[in-house]
Design a protein around this motif. Sequence first.
Motif, PDB file in Angstrom:
ATOM      1  N   ILE A  73      22.364  56.647  85.357  1.00  0.00           N
ATOM      2  CA  ILE A  73      21.251  55.744  85.034  1.00  0.00           C
ATOM      3  C   ILE A  73      20.274  56.428  84.092  1.00  0.00           C
ATOM      4  CG2 ILE A  73      19.231  54.561  85.998  1.00  0.00           C
ATOM      5  CD1 ILE A  73      20.964  53.990  88.492  1.00  0.00           C
ATOM      6  N   GLN A  74      19.978  57.690  84.353  1.00  0.00           N
ATOM      7  CA  GLN A  74      19.044  58.420  83.494  1.00  0.00           C
ATOM      8  C   GLN A  74      19.568  58.546  82.070  1.00  0.00           C
ATOM      9  OE1 GLN A  74      18.589  61.862  86.257  1.00  0.00           O
ATOM     10  NE2 GLN A  74      16.468  61.722  85.555  1.00  0.00           N
ATOM     11  N   LEU A  75      20.859  58.700  81.929  1.00  0.00           N
ATOM     12  CA  LEU A  75      21.448  58.886  80.600  1.00  0.00           C
ATOM     13  C   LEU A  75      21.668  57.573  79.849  1.00  0.00           C
ATOM     14  CD1 LEU A  75      24.063  61.644  81.466  1.00  0.00           C
ATOM     15  CD2 LEU A  75      21.891  61.923  80.240  1.00  0.00           C
ATOM     16  N   ASP A  76      21.642  56.460  80.549  1.00  0.00           N
ATOM     17  CA  ASP A  76      21.916  55.165  79.928  1.00  0.00           C
ATOM     18  C   ASP A  76      20.679  54.664  79.181  1.00  0.00           C
ATOM     19  OD1 ASP A  76      22.725  52.614  79.219  1.00  0.00           O
ATOM     20  OD2 ASP A  76      23.492  52.102  81.208  1.00  0.00           O
ATOM     21  N   GLU A  77      20.762  54.688  77.869  1.00  0.00           N
ATOM     22  CA  GLU A  77      19.640  54.262  77.023  1.00  0.00           C
ATOM     23  C   GLU A  77      19.532  52.744  76.902  1.00  0.00           C
ATOM     24  OE1 GLU A  77      17.328  56.257  75.743  1.00  0.00           O
ATOM     25  OE2 GLU A  77      18.308  57.979  76.681  1.00  0.00           O
ATOM     26  N   SER A  78      20.559  52.018  77.334  1.00  0.00           N
ATOM     27  CA  SER A  78      20.546  50.558  77.194  1.00  0.00           C
ATOM     28  C   SER A  78      19.730  49.862  78.290  1.00  0.00           C
ATOM     29  CB  SER A  78      21.977  50.010  77.194  1.00  0.00           C
ATOM     30  OG  SER A  78      22.579  50.200  78.456  1.00  0.00           O
ATOM     31  N   ILE A  79      19.371  50.568  79.348  1.00  0.00           N
ATOM     32  CA  ILE A  79      18.594  49.979  80.442  1.00  0.00           C
ATOM     33  C   ILE A  79      17.115  50.092  80.104  1.00  0.00           C
ATOM     34  CG2 ILE A  79      18.108  50.067  82.919  1.00  0.00           C
ATOM     35  CD1 ILE A  79      20.718  51.574  83.308  1.00  0.00           C
ATOM     36  N   ASP A  83      13.787  48.314  84.734  1.00  0.00           N
ATOM     37  CA  ASP A  83      15.052  48.231  85.477  1.00  0.00           C
ATOM     38  C   ASP A  83      15.568  49.613  85.853  1.00  0.00           C
ATOM     39  OD1 ASP A  83      15.041  45.478  85.409  1.00  0.00           O
ATOM     40  OD2 ASP A  83      16.336  45.334  83.643  1.00  0.00           O
ATOM     41  N   LYS A  84      15.376  50.576  84.950  1.00  0.00           N
ATOM     42  CA  LYS A  84      15.793  51.947  85.223  1.00  0.00           C
ATOM     43  C   LYS A  84      15.002  52.490  86.416  1.00  0.00           C
ATOM     44  CE  LYS A  84      16.935  54.765  81.926  1.00  0.00           C
ATOM     45  NZ  LYS A  84      16.998  55.734  80.826  1.00  0.00           N
ATOM     46  N   GLN A  85      13.697  52.258  86.412  1.00  0.00           N
ATOM     47  CA  GLN A  85      12.852  52.736  87.504  1.00  0.00           C
ATOM     48  C   GLN A  85      13.277  52.107  88.831  1.00  0.00           C
ATOM     49  OE1 GLN A  85       8.714  51.523  87.363  1.00  0.00           O
ATOM     50  NE2 GLN A  85       8.069  53.345  88.526  1.00  0.00           N
ATOM     51  N   GLU A  90      15.864  52.563  94.108  1.00  0.00           N
ATOM     52  CA  GLU A  90      16.821  52.034  95.079  1.00  0.00           C
ATOM     53  C   GLU A  90      17.796  53.129  95.527  1.00  0.00           C
ATOM     54  OE1 GLU A  90      20.534  48.910  95.087  1.00  0.00           O
ATOM     55  OE2 GLU A  90      18.824  48.449  93.798  1.00  0.00           O
ATOM     56  N   LEU A  91      18.315  53.896  94.577  1.00  0.00           N
ATOM     57  CA  LEU A  91      19.234  54.979  94.924  1.00  0.00           C
ATOM     58  C   LEU A  91      18.539  56.086  95.719  1.00  0.00           C
ATOM     59  CD1 LEU A  91      21.351  55.235  91.672  1.00  0.00           C
ATOM     60  CD2 LEU A  91      22.207  54.744  93.965  1.00  0.00           C
ATOM     61  N   ALA A 133       5.563  56.497  90.110  1.00  0.00           N
ATOM     62  CA  ALA A 133       4.366  56.626  89.269  1.00  0.00           C
ATOM     63  C   ALA A 133       4.461  55.723  88.037  1.00  0.00           C
ATOM     64  CB  ALA A 133       4.198  58.081  88.839  1.00  0.00           C
ATOM     65  N   ASN A 134       3.310  55.490  87.429  1.00  0.00           N
ATOM     66  CA  ASN A 134       3.268  54.674  86.218  1.00  0.00           C
ATOM     67  C   ASN A 134       2.626  55.501  85.110  1.00  0.00           C
ATOM     68  OD1 ASN A 134       3.409  52.602  84.436  1.00  0.00           O
ATOM     69  ND2 ASN A 134       1.809  51.363  85.410  1.00  0.00           N
ATOM     70  N   PRO A 135       3.342  55.996  84.172  1.00  0.00           N
ATOM     71  CA  PRO A 135       4.786  55.883  83.936  1.00  0.00           C
ATOM     72  C   PRO A 135       5.553  56.798  84.881  1.00  0.00           C
ATOM     73  CG  PRO A 135       3.832  57.315  82.279  1.00  0.00           C
ATOM     74  CD  PRO A 135       2.685  56.807  83.118  1.00  0.00           C
ATOM     75  N   PRO A 136       6.816  56.439  85.158  1.00  0.00           N
ATOM     76  CA  PRO A 136       7.609  57.242  86.090  1.00  0.00           C
ATOM     77  C   PRO A 136       7.943  58.613  85.492  1.00  0.00           C
ATOM     78  CG  PRO A 136       8.929  55.470  85.149  1.00  0.00           C
ATOM     79  CD  PRO A 136       7.531  55.261  84.681  1.00  0.00           C
ATOM     80  N   ASN A 137       8.050  59.584  86.365  1.00  0.00           N
ATOM     81  CA  ASN A 137       8.426  60.938  85.976  1.00  0.00           C
ATOM     82  C   ASN A 137       9.709  61.278  86.733  1.00  0.00           C
ATOM     83  OD1 ASN A 137       8.746  63.682  85.659  1.00  0.00           O
ATOM     84  ND2 ASN A 137       6.595  64.172  86.027  1.00  0.00           N
ATOM     85  N   TYR A 138      10.794  61.545  86.018  1.00  0.00           N
ATOM     86  CA  TYR A 138      12.091  61.783  86.646  1.00  0.00           C
ATOM     87  C   TYR A 138      12.477  63.260  86.674  1.00  0.00           C
ATOM     88  CZ  TYR A 138      12.409  56.750  85.958  1.00  0.00           C
ATOM     89  OH  TYR A 138      12.161  55.408  85.959  1.00  0.00           O
ATOM     90  N   PHE A 139      11.547  64.136  86.367  1.00  0.00           N
ATOM     91  CA  PHE A 139      11.848  65.562  86.335  1.00  0.00           C
ATOM     92  C   PHE A 139      12.333  66.080  87.690  1.00  0.00           C
ATOM     93  CE2 PHE A 139      10.666  70.050  86.582  1.00  0.00           C
ATOM     94  CZ  PHE A 139      11.360  70.537  85.480  1.00  0.00           C
TER      95      PHE A 139
END
Length: 156
Positions: A73-79, A83-85, A90-91, A133-139
């Motif tokens: 999901i993180q690598l998918d640039e089309s989302i 929706d990515k967040q 969910e996962l 968070a807004n914006p989300p941080n996925y680090f």
Amino acid sequence: MKRRSLNPAHSPNPGGNSNLRLLLIALLCAGVVFGCAQIRKVTYPNDYVYLERKELRSKMALLSFYLRQLNEIQLDESIDSYDKQQSILELLNKIKGLTTEFGGGVTTNHLVIDEHIDEFKGDLSLAIRNARANPPNYFALGRLTGNCVGCHKYRE
């Protein structure tokens, strides 16, 4: 003196004894397996969680699957970002539900899990908080995979 026939067709109960023996052996084996499980419940303290090997393997496989999905999901640039967040959250919540079954704060029969599950849960909580968070941080998501590698480095 009457001779006994070795022909099974003349025997009064052909195969009856062997079927009875098989049934008794099967019942004995089932009783031993069930009895061991019951003994294990009684002999361990209340705060002890016994992790069955088969169950543990399936949960670990599911955890690995969820982590791979997170990476995809993180690598998918089309989302799009929203929706990515949502997919990531969910996962992460599925992972959180799964890890509650591994224990934490209790003793299990798996010493490596006992030693590291609380750290994993802490990193998971941080990842969930940062992903909300807004914006989300996925680090922090990277640390989750790193935790798995840390425990499994000796298993390869």
